[in-house]
Design a protein around this motif. Structure first.
Motif, PDB file in Angstrom:
ATOM      1  N   LEU A 160       5.826   7.359  -2.614  1.00  0.00           N
ATOM      2  CA  LEU A 160       5.975   5.617  -2.881  1.00  0.00           C
ATOM      3  C   LEU A 160       3.879   6.421  -2.686  1.00  0.00           C
ATOM      4  CD1 LEU A 160       5.610   3.607  -0.152  1.00  0.00           C
ATOM      5  CD2 LEU A 160       5.356   5.133   1.587  1.00  0.00           C
ATOM      6  N   THR A 161       3.660   6.857  -2.646  1.00  0.00           N
ATOM      7  CA  THR A 161       1.658   6.895  -3.161  1.00  0.00           C
ATOM      8  C   THR A 161       1.778   6.276  -4.531  1.00  0.00           C
ATOM      9  OG1 THR A 161       1.562   9.021  -3.278  1.00  0.00           O
ATOM     10  CG2 THR A 161       0.754   8.091  -1.130  1.00  0.00           C
ATOM     11  N   GLY A 162       2.567   6.736  -5.639  1.00  0.00           N
ATOM     12  CA  GLY A 162       2.812   6.494  -6.882  1.00  0.00           C
ATOM     13  C   GLY A 162       2.488   5.326  -6.976  1.00  0.00           C
ATOM     14  N   VAL A 163       3.661   4.475  -6.684  1.00  0.00           N
ATOM     15  CA  VAL A 163       4.085   2.790  -6.307  1.00  0.00           C
ATOM     16  C   VAL A 163       2.726   2.213  -5.931  1.00  0.00           C
ATOM     17  CG1 VAL A 163       5.577   1.497  -5.244  1.00  0.00           C
ATOM     18  CG2 VAL A 163       6.572   3.489  -6.384  1.00  0.00           C
ATOM     19  N   MET A 164       2.564   2.801  -4.672  1.00  0.00           N
ATOM     20  CA  MET A 164       1.071   1.811  -4.184  1.00  0.00           C
ATOM     21  C   MET A 164       0.050   1.632  -4.905  1.00  0.00           C
ATOM     22  SD  MET A 164       2.016   0.024  -1.609  1.00  0.00           S
ATOM     23  CE  MET A 164       0.092  -0.064  -0.823  1.00  0.00           C
ATOM     24  N   SER A 165      -0.241   3.283  -5.416  1.00  0.00           N
ATOM     25  CA  SER A 165      -1.477   2.613  -6.513  1.00  0.00           C
ATOM     26  C   SER A 165      -1.553   1.982  -7.175  1.00  0.00           C
ATOM     27  CB  SER A 165      -0.849   3.503  -7.961  1.00  0.00           C
ATOM     28  OG  SER A 165      -1.395   5.375  -6.416  1.00  0.00           O
ATOM     29  N   TYR A 166      -0.031   0.760  -7.676  1.00  0.00           N
ATOM     30  CA  TYR A 166      -0.606  -0.243  -8.609  1.00  0.00           C
ATOM     31  C   TYR A 166       0.517  -1.606  -7.764  1.00  0.00           C
ATOM     32  CZ  TYR A 166      -0.717   3.042 -12.148  1.00  0.00           C
ATOM     33  OH  TYR A 166      -1.093   4.325 -13.388  1.00  0.00           O
ATOM     34  N   LEU A 167       1.201  -1.531  -6.836  1.00  0.00           N
ATOM     35  CA  LEU A 167       1.672  -2.417  -5.781  1.00  0.00           C
ATOM     36  C   LEU A 167       0.696  -2.648  -5.048  1.00  0.00           C
ATOM     37  CD1 LEU A 167       4.754  -4.051  -5.506  1.00  0.00           C
ATOM     38  CD2 LEU A 167       5.107  -2.194  -3.649  1.00  0.00           C
ATOM     39  N   SER A 168      -0.160  -2.060  -5.050  1.00  0.00           N
ATOM     40  CA  SER A 168      -1.727  -2.654  -3.655  1.00  0.00           C
ATOM     41  C   SER A 168      -2.107  -3.714  -4.561  1.00  0.00           C
ATOM     42  CB  SER A 168      -2.791  -1.201  -4.186  1.00  0.00           C
ATOM     43  OG  SER A 168      -2.660  -0.633  -5.000  1.00  0.00           O
ATOM     44  N   ALA A 169      -2.350  -3.632  -5.724  1.00  0.00           N
ATOM     45  CA  ALA A 169      -2.896  -4.586  -7.349  1.00  0.00           C
ATOM     46  C   ALA A 169      -2.224  -6.064  -6.285  1.00  0.00           C
ATOM     47  CB  ALA A 169      -2.842  -4.916  -7.906  1.00  0.00           C
ATOM     48  N   PRO A 170      -0.862  -5.970  -6.912  1.00  0.00           N
ATOM     49  CA  PRO A 170      -0.462  -7.647  -6.703  1.00  0.00           C
ATOM     50  C   PRO A 170      -0.359  -8.041  -4.880  1.00  0.00           C
ATOM     51  CG  PRO A 170       1.541  -6.283  -6.868  1.00  0.00           C
ATOM     52  CD  PRO A 170       0.161  -5.425  -7.209  1.00  0.00           C
ATOM     53  N   LEU A 171      -0.066  -7.362  -3.890  1.00  0.00           N
ATOM     54  CA  LEU A 171      -0.737  -6.868  -2.227  1.00  0.00           C
ATOM     55  C   LEU A 171      -2.244  -7.672  -2.285  1.00  0.00           C
ATOM     56  CD1 LEU A 171       0.802  -4.182  -0.973  1.00  0.00           C
ATOM     57  CD2 LEU A 171       1.692  -6.367  -1.501  1.00  0.00           C
ATOM     58  N   TRP A 172      -3.097  -6.924  -3.073  1.00  0.00           N
ATOM     59  CA  TRP A 172      -4.605  -7.583  -2.691  1.00  0.00           C
ATOM     60  C   TRP A 172      -4.373  -8.554  -3.163  1.00  0.00           C
ATOM     61  CZ3 TRP A 172      -9.046  -5.263  -5.679  1.00  0.00           C
ATOM     62  CH2 TRP A 172     -10.021  -5.898  -5.742  1.00  0.00           C
ATOM     63  N   PHE A 173      -4.265  -9.248  -4.404  1.00  0.00           N
ATOM     64  CA  PHE A 173      -4.227 -10.199  -5.241  1.00  0.00           C
ATOM     65  C   PHE A 173      -3.824 -11.692  -4.408  1.00  0.00           C
ATOM     66  CE2 PHE A 173      -2.454 -13.623  -8.116  1.00  0.00           C
ATOM     67  CZ  PHE A 173      -3.539 -14.455  -8.007  1.00  0.00           C
ATOM     68  N   LEU A 174      -2.060 -11.540  -3.796  1.00  0.00           N
ATOM     69  CA  LEU A 174      -1.579 -12.010  -2.989  1.00  0.00           C
ATOM     70  C   LEU A 174      -2.718 -12.576  -1.318  1.00  0.00           C
ATOM     71  CD1 LEU A 174       0.944 -13.731  -2.448  1.00  0.00           C
ATOM     72  CD2 LEU A 174       1.965 -11.121  -0.972  1.00  0.00           C
ATOM     73  N   PHE A 175      -2.966 -11.074  -0.911  1.00  0.00           N
ATOM     74  CA  PHE A 175      -3.684 -11.590   0.489  1.00  0.00           C
ATOM     75  C   PHE A 175      -5.069 -12.233   0.093  1.00  0.00           C
ATOM     76  CE2 PHE A 175      -7.615  -9.940   2.698  1.00  0.00           C
ATOM     77  CZ  PHE A 175      -7.294 -10.135   3.985  1.00  0.00           C
ATOM     78  N   LEU A 176      -5.351 -12.085  -0.941  1.00  0.00           N
ATOM     79  CA  LEU A 176      -6.950 -12.938  -1.419  1.00  0.00           C
ATOM     80  C   LEU A 176      -6.647 -14.334  -2.152  1.00  0.00           C
ATOM     81  CD1 LEU A 176      -8.921 -10.821  -4.391  1.00  0.00           C
ATOM     82  CD2 LEU A 176      -9.634 -11.509  -1.743  1.00  0.00           C
TER      83      LEU A 176
END
Length: 767
Positions: free
Chosen positions: A457-473
C-alpha cells in the motif's frame, strides 16, 4: 580414416594455438588455475563459472482475486501454498513488540489526521456541506495521513538513534568481533545489463579487495550475472572479467556468466543463479551495478545470519555517494542526513517484518529458492505479466514462509550511487511506479503478513499521492472559481428555515498550514540536531550543515510540484497501458541539455503560467497560497538544467555545501572505486569489431562463447555457413545487434569470420 586423423590433428593444432594465444595475452594464471578447458568437440573454452549443481526453484501461481479463491476453497480446489504447509516455530518475542508498536503508530496517525481534517473542515466556507468540499476533505485526509506516517517514522528514528540501539534490533543479537561460522559459504552476486563496464568492475574490485583485507575471502565467491544484449558491452565485460581476475588473482573465485535468454529481467537473472549454483551456498548478497560494500560489512552480515537462523533477509541501509552534479550532491546530502531517521524509524515499527530493496542485502538461499520464485501475474494489460518490482514481493513471500526480514540500519560500509539529474531520476521513478502499481494486485493474496500488505500500500501511495495532491489543488482552485463566479447559495435544501452563511476562518487556515509545515520539515531539523550531537565535522562543520539543510529545503520545495506532475502522468500512463522503457539507469554524471529540458518541462511551465493567470483573475489574494506551486512550475526548465551541472556541484562542495562524510573523509572502498574507475575509463574501449579482427580479443570471445552446438551436424553446419556468408556479404559493421549477438554466441562462426576478414589482408601483406 586418414582424413579423419588429419582433421583431428588440425583441430588439435588450432586448439593448442588458441591456448598459447590466451596464455601469452592474459598470463599463465589462466593455465595455473585450470580455467582453460576443452569442450566435447575439442574446442578451447574458458571456464567463467563453476560446475552447475541444479536446484529446483518453481514459482507458485497467483490467485489474486479473493472471490475466486473463496469459490475454489468452497469446492475443495484451493490447494495450500508451500508456506501454509510448513510447521510454524514458536513466536519470537519481537513479534508481540512489533504488533504493539504498529498499533500505537496506527492510533497516532488516525488521531492526528482526524484533528487536522476537523480543522480543514472549519477552513472551508460551508464547513464540508457541499459535494466539492467533501471531495476536498477526503483528499486532504488521505494526504495528511501519508504525511503523518512519515512524521512519526522519522520521530521514532530520531529517538532511536539518540538513545541507542533498539533492544530488538538484529544487530544486538551478536557481539562485535564474532567470526564467521567455518561452514558458511556466501555468494556475492551482481546482476548487470548494459552497464558502464568500467564502473561495474571498479566497484567489484574494491569490494573484493576489502573482503580480502577483512581476512574472510575464503568464505565468499563473486558472480557477475550479465543480461547485456549490446555486443560492444558484452566484449568489454569479457575483457574486464579476465583483467580483474588476473589483477587480483581471482580465477576460481570471481565468475562471469552472460545469459543468452533474458527472462524476467533482474529477478529472472537471480533465479537463474539460484537454480544453477544456489545449492552450493548458504547465503547470497545481492549487489546493484553501482553498489560497493566493505569487507567488514559483508562479514558482519554473514555473522548476523549465522546467529539468527530464523532470519531470511537482512537489508543494509546504503549510503549514497560518488556523483558530482549539483542535483546528485543535494540528494546525497539529503539521504545521508535525513535517511538514517527514516530507516531507523522503519525498523522500530516493522522489526523483523521489514523492507527489502533488492540490493546491498544478504539472503538465506534455501528458503529463497523454496518460496521466492515469482510467477507472472495473470491476465492481460499493463498490470499483468512478469513482476517488475520484485524486491517487495520477495520479502513478502519470505515472511509468509515464516522467515524474518530485517533492516540493519546501524551497519556501516554499504554504498550506492544516485541518478545524476532530475530527468534520469524520473525515468527510474516511472519504472518503479509501474512496478508498485503491479504489486498492489498481490495485496489480497493468501497468507501475506499485514505489514507486507501495508508495504504494498505504501509503495502505491508513493506515486498515487501525486495525482491525489494534484486533484486536491485542482479542486481547491475549482472551489475558488465557484465562490468567485457564482452567487452564494444560502438555502441548499428544500424547506430550509434558516440560511447557511459562508464563513472564512483565516486564523485556522494559518494554524493548519503551520502544523503541516512542522510535520514536513521537523524531521529535517531533528536530523541536523542529531548530526550536531554526534559530530558535524564530516559535513564541513555545524554552520555549513545548517546552510546546506536550508538550501536543500528550498530545493526540495521547488522540485515537489515538478515531481507531482510527472508522477501523475506516470500513474495515468500505467492505467492507460502505455509502454514503459525498462532500461539500466544512467551511472555517469550526465548533464541535461536545454533542448531536452524544454521538451520535458515545457508543458509544465505553460500550465504554471495559465494556472497563475487564472488564480490572479479569480482572486489575487489566493496567489500567495499558490506561490510555492507556481514558482516551481515556472522555474522547472532552468532548475532541471542548472541542477544537472557538474561544475555547480563541485563548486558547492568546494564551498562546503552539501558535504557528506563519504566525500570529506572517504572510506578506502570508495577511494579505490574512484581510482579503479578512472583507470578503466582511460583504457581504450574494445567492441564487436575488435572481436572479429583482433586475434587476441577474437580468441577470448571464442573461448567464452556458450553456443557450443554439435560440430558436423548438417543442419547446424548449414546454418553456420549461412551466418558467415550473410556477415561477409552485408559487412559486419552493418549487422544489427541481434545478429551480432548470435555471431558472438557461436565460437565456430567467430573463428570463420575472423579468418575470412584477416587472412586476405595477411596474404596481401605477404605478397
Amino acid at each position: 580414416m586418414a582424413g579423419t586423423v588429419n582433421d583431428d590433428s588440425v583441430q588439435q593444432g588450432e586448439a593448442a594455438a588458441v591456448e598459447r594465444t590466451l596464455v601469452e595475452a592474459y598470463g599463465p594464471e589462466l593455465d595455473e588455475y585450470g580455467v582453460i578447458r576443452r569442450d566435447e568437440a575439442g574446442r578451447v573454452c574458458v571456464q567463467t563459472a563453476p560446475a552447475i549443481q541444479r536446484s529446483s526453484m518453481v514459482p507458485e501461481p497467483w490467485v489474486t482475486n479473493p472471490f475466486v479463491r473463496g469459490w475454489r476453497r468452497m469446492r475443495g480446489q484451493m490447494h495450500k501454498t508451500r508456506a501454509e504447509r510448513l510447521s510454524r516455530p514458536p513466536e519470537p518475542r519481537w513479534k508481540a513488540a512489533g504488533r504493539l508498536r504498529r498499533m500505537i503508530l496506527l492510533v497516532a496517525v488516525l488521531v492526528q489526521t482526524s484533528v487536522a481534517t476537523w480543522y480543514m473542515k472549519a477552513v472551508l466556507p460551508y464547513q464540508g456541506g457541499q459535494i466539492l468540499e467533501i471531495a476536498i476533505l477526503l483528499l486532504f485526509a488521505l494526504l495528511f495521513c501519508w504525511v503523518s506516517a512519515g512524521f512519526w517514522t522519522a520521530l521514532m528514528g530520531f529517538l532511536q538513534l539518540l538513545m541507542g540501539r533498539d533492544r530488538y534490533s538484529i544487530s544486538a543479537t551478536v557481539a562485535e568481533g564474532v567470526p564467521i561460522s567455518p561452514k558458511s559459504r556466501t555468494a556475492v552476486v551482481m546482476p548487470i545489463c548494459n552497464e558502464d563496464v568500467g564502473r561495474v568492475f571498479a566497484g567489484l574490485r574494491a569490494t573484493y579487495e576489502s573482503v580480502e583485507r577483512a581476512g574472510v575471502l575464503d568464505k565468499f565467491d563473486f558472480f557477475i550475472l550479465s543480461d547485456s544484449y549490446k555486443p560492444d558491452t558484452c566484449i568489454q565485460e569479457q575483457q574486464a572479467w579476465v583483467e580483474l581476475c588476473k589483477t587480483v588473482k581471482g580465477f576460481g573465485r570471481i565468475f562471469y556468466r552472460r545469459r543468452r535468454r533474458r527472462v524476467k529481467r533482474k529477478s529472472g537473472n537471480i533465479d537463474d543463479f539460484c537454480r544453477r549454483w544456489g545449492g552450493q551456498y548458504d547465503y547470497m548478497v545481492v549487489l546493484d551495478a553501482d553498489s560497493v560494500m566493505s569487507g567488514e560489512c559483508l562479514k558482519r552480515l554473514v555473522v548476523l545470519m549465522d546467529a539468527n537462523p530464523e532470519a531470511g533477509i537482512i537489508q543494509t541501509a546504503p549510503r549514497a555517494s560518488g556523483m558530482d552534479s549539483l542535483y546528485a550532491r543535494v540528494q546525497q546530502f539529503a539521504t545521508r542526513v535525513y535517511g538514517p531517521l527514516f530507516t531507523a524509524g522503519l525498523h522500530f515499527w516493522q522489526l523483523g517484518e521489514s523492507h527489502y530493496w533488492g540490493h546491498n542485502a544478504i539472503i538465506r538461499l534455501e528458503p529463497f529458492i523454496q518460496h521466492c520464485a515469482l510467477a507472472p501475474l495473470p491476465g492481460k494489460g499493463s498490470f499483468a505479466g512478469a513482476i517488475l518490482s520484485h524486491d517487495f514481493v520477495e520479502a513478502a513471500l519470505m515472511r509468509r514462509a515464516g522467515w524474518g526480514v530485517w533492516i540493519v540500519y546501524d551497519l556501516p560500509g554499504s554504498y550506492e550511487e544516485l541518478p545524476p539529474n532530475l530527468l534520469d531520476e524520473l525515468q527510474r521513478d516511472q519504472r518503479w511506479c509501474q512496478g508498485n502499481l503491479m504489486n498492489f494486485r498481490l495485496f489480497a493474496i493468501n497468507g501475506l503478513h499485514p505489514v507486507h500488505r501495508a508495504v504494498f500500500l505504501t509503495g502505491v501511495m508513493s506515486y498515487l499521492s501525486a495525482p491525489l495532491w494534484f486533484l486536491f489543488l485542482a479542486l481547491s482552485t475549482a472551489l475558488l472559481a465557484v465562490h468567485t463566479l457564482t452567487e452564494p447559495q444560502y438555502f441548499v435544501t428544500p424547506h430550509q428555515l434558516f440560511p447557511i452563511w459562508p464563513q472564512w476562518h483565516p486564523e485556522e487556515a494559518i494554524a493548519l498550514f503551520s502544523t503541516t509545515v512542522v510535520l514536513l520539515f521537523l524531521p529535517k531539523v531533528l536530523s541536523v540536531l542529531l548530526v550536531w550531537v554526534k559530530g558535524s565535522k564530516g559535513y564541513a562543520g555545524a554552520g555549513k550543515l545548517l546552510s546546506s539543510m536550508l538550501l536543500e529545503v528550498l530545493f526540495s520545495m521547488l522540485l515537489a510540484p515538478i515531481r507531482m506532475l510527472f508522477h501523475t502522468r506516470f500513474v495515468v500512463a500505467a492505467f492507460l497501458g502505455w509502454k514503459v522503457q525498462w532500461k539500466s539507469p544512467a551511472r555517469a554524471n550526465n548533464e541535461t541539455p536545454w533542448s531536452e529540458a524544454f521538451k520535458r518541462h515545457g508543458l509544465q511551465t505553460l500550465l504554471g503560467i495559465c494556472w497563475g493567470l487564472l488564480v490572479a483573475w479569480l482572486n489575487p489574494n489566493f496567489l500567495w497560497w499558490m506561490i510555492p506551486i507556481l514558482a516551481s512550475l515556472l522555474l522547472a526548465i532552468p532548475l532541471s538544467v542548472l541542477s544537472s551541472r557538474v561544475s555547480l556541484g563541485r563548486g558547492a562542495f568546494e564551498d562546503g555545501l552539501f558535504c557528506i562524510p563519504e566525500e570529506t573523509s572517504p572510506p578506502r572502498e570508495l577511494s579505490d572505486t574512484e581510482r579503479y574507475n578512472d583507470q578503466n575509463q582511460a583504457r581504450p574501449a574494445r567492441g564487436f569489431m575488435d572481436a572479429l579482427i583482433d586475434p587476441v580479443i577474437n580468441v577470448l570471445a571464442r573461448a567464452v562463447a556458450t553456443g557450443r552446438h554439435r560440430a558436423g551436424h548438417p543442419l547446424i553446419e548449414a546454418a553456420r555457413a549461412d551466418m558467415v556468408r550473410q556477415t561477409l556479404e552485408t559487412g559486419p559493421e552493418n549487422l544489427d545487434d541481434t545478429r551480432r549477438m548470435r555471431l558472438l554466441d557461436d565460437p565456430d562462426v567467430l573463428a570463420r569470420v575472423h579468418r575470412a576478414l584477416v587472412e586476405p589482408a595477411q596474404q596481401a601483406r605477404a605478397a
